[in-house]
Motif scaffolding. Sequence first.
Motif, PDB file in Angstrom:
ATOM      1  N   ALA A  79       7.118  -2.992  -3.065  1.00  0.00           N
ATOM      2  CA  ALA A  79       5.880  -3.691  -2.709  1.00  0.00           C
ATOM      3  C   ALA A  79       5.531  -3.431  -1.247  1.00  0.00           C
ATOM      4  O   ALA A  79       4.365  -3.205  -0.901  1.00  0.00           O
ATOM      5  CB  ALA A  79       6.025  -5.182  -2.970  1.00  0.00           C
ATOM      6  N   TYR A  80       6.537  -3.470  -0.375  1.00  0.00           N
ATOM      7  CA  TYR A  80       6.310  -3.148   1.037  1.00  0.00           C
ATOM      8  C   TYR A  80       5.787  -1.721   1.188  1.00  0.00           C
ATOM      9  O   TYR A  80       4.788  -1.476   1.875  1.00  0.00           O
ATOM     10  CB  TYR A  80       7.612  -3.317   1.839  1.00  0.00           C
ATOM     11  N   ALA A  81       6.462  -0.772   0.553  1.00  0.00           N
ATOM     12  CA  ALA A  81       6.135   0.641   0.761  1.00  0.00           C
ATOM     13  C   ALA A  81       4.730   0.978   0.270  1.00  0.00           C
ATOM     14  O   ALA A  81       3.996   1.723   0.927  1.00  0.00           O
ATOM     15  CB  ALA A  81       7.175   1.524   0.069  1.00  0.00           C
ATOM     16  N   ILE A  82       4.331   0.434  -0.882  1.00  0.00           N
ATOM     17  CA  ILE A  82       3.037   0.812  -1.435  1.00  0.00           C
ATOM     18  C   ILE A  82       1.894   0.153  -0.668  1.00  0.00           C
ATOM     19  O   ILE A  82       0.876   0.795  -0.366  1.00  0.00           O
ATOM     20  CB  ILE A  82       2.961   0.466  -2.945  1.00  0.00           C
ATOM     21  N   THR A  83       2.031  -1.118  -0.292  1.00  0.00           N
ATOM     22  CA  THR A  83       0.964  -1.758   0.486  1.00  0.00           C
ATOM     23  C   THR A  83       0.887  -1.166   1.891  1.00  0.00           C
ATOM     24  O   THR A  83      -0.205  -1.031   2.457  1.00  0.00           O
ATOM     25  CB  THR A  83       1.186  -3.279   0.558  1.00  0.00           C
TER      26      THR A  83
END
Length: 292
Positions: A79-83
């Motif tokens: 979730a961190y990486a994609i946002t």
Amino acid sequence: MPLPTGAPRIALLTTFAMLAFAGNSLLCRIALRDTAIDAASFTSVRLASGALVLLLLLRRRGVRPLAAGSWPMAAALFAYAITFSFAYRDLTAATGALLLFGGVQLTMTSYGLAAGERLSGLRLVGVLVAVGGLVWLLLPGLAAPPYLAAALMLAAGAAWGVYSLLGRGAGDPTTATAGNFIRAVPFAAAMSLLTAGQTTSDPLGMFYAVLSGAVTSGLGYILWYAALPALSATSAATIQLCVPAIAALGGVVLLAEPITSRLLLASVAILGGIALTIVYGGGGKSSGAKKK
């Protein structure tokens, strides 16, 4: 030449780790601004490259790939990486790093309050100043960042805060990080399948993504975790205040990005406020071990 030992070794490890963390912002920004790679592809390649480097490290140590970490942590990492990637389509390196760092610290502070911690004195002042800085940065005006991109980066910070909170007590940090990166690859693969008809890339964009995953993420975490045992929790958290400043300087020098007066004032407020909460409230303990 042998590596220095003692304090010089810790200083060297810490310096390169902070450069790596800031490098993630710079690499993502330059890839999405100046090459053909899209945000989803950048994320997939970054996570896969990081997983590969960390997997090789575990093999050298004779540790099973999934010996530590968890699926909830991997989901938070993804979730961190994609946002993070989608936000950097429309944010400068400096603004993105500042919003990310602010989002991480506010998430972890909010968790502490929900768990029964109390804010008082200079720690309360620090939180109010940091929140005020974020509000000032996002107020309508010519210098305000795009709201969707800003919201995505704050979400990235929240996801990394959740990742850090879940990771407390997860065992050896390097082994846990490797397990989480490896578990995050299926999430990235599923996303790639969903966006298969919309992805674009080129060799330079792929190179930046691999560099971000293998070096500034994978190896950067290894350097940081090697230095952490010699640092107090407060020192570890405070040191990371330099990451947005390094990203801002890199954005100016390498990407020709402007530093606006609003960004400068907001940076002073946000980073200064966070520093107060860390130094006077013990807020560095949870953020120091897992921050990107």
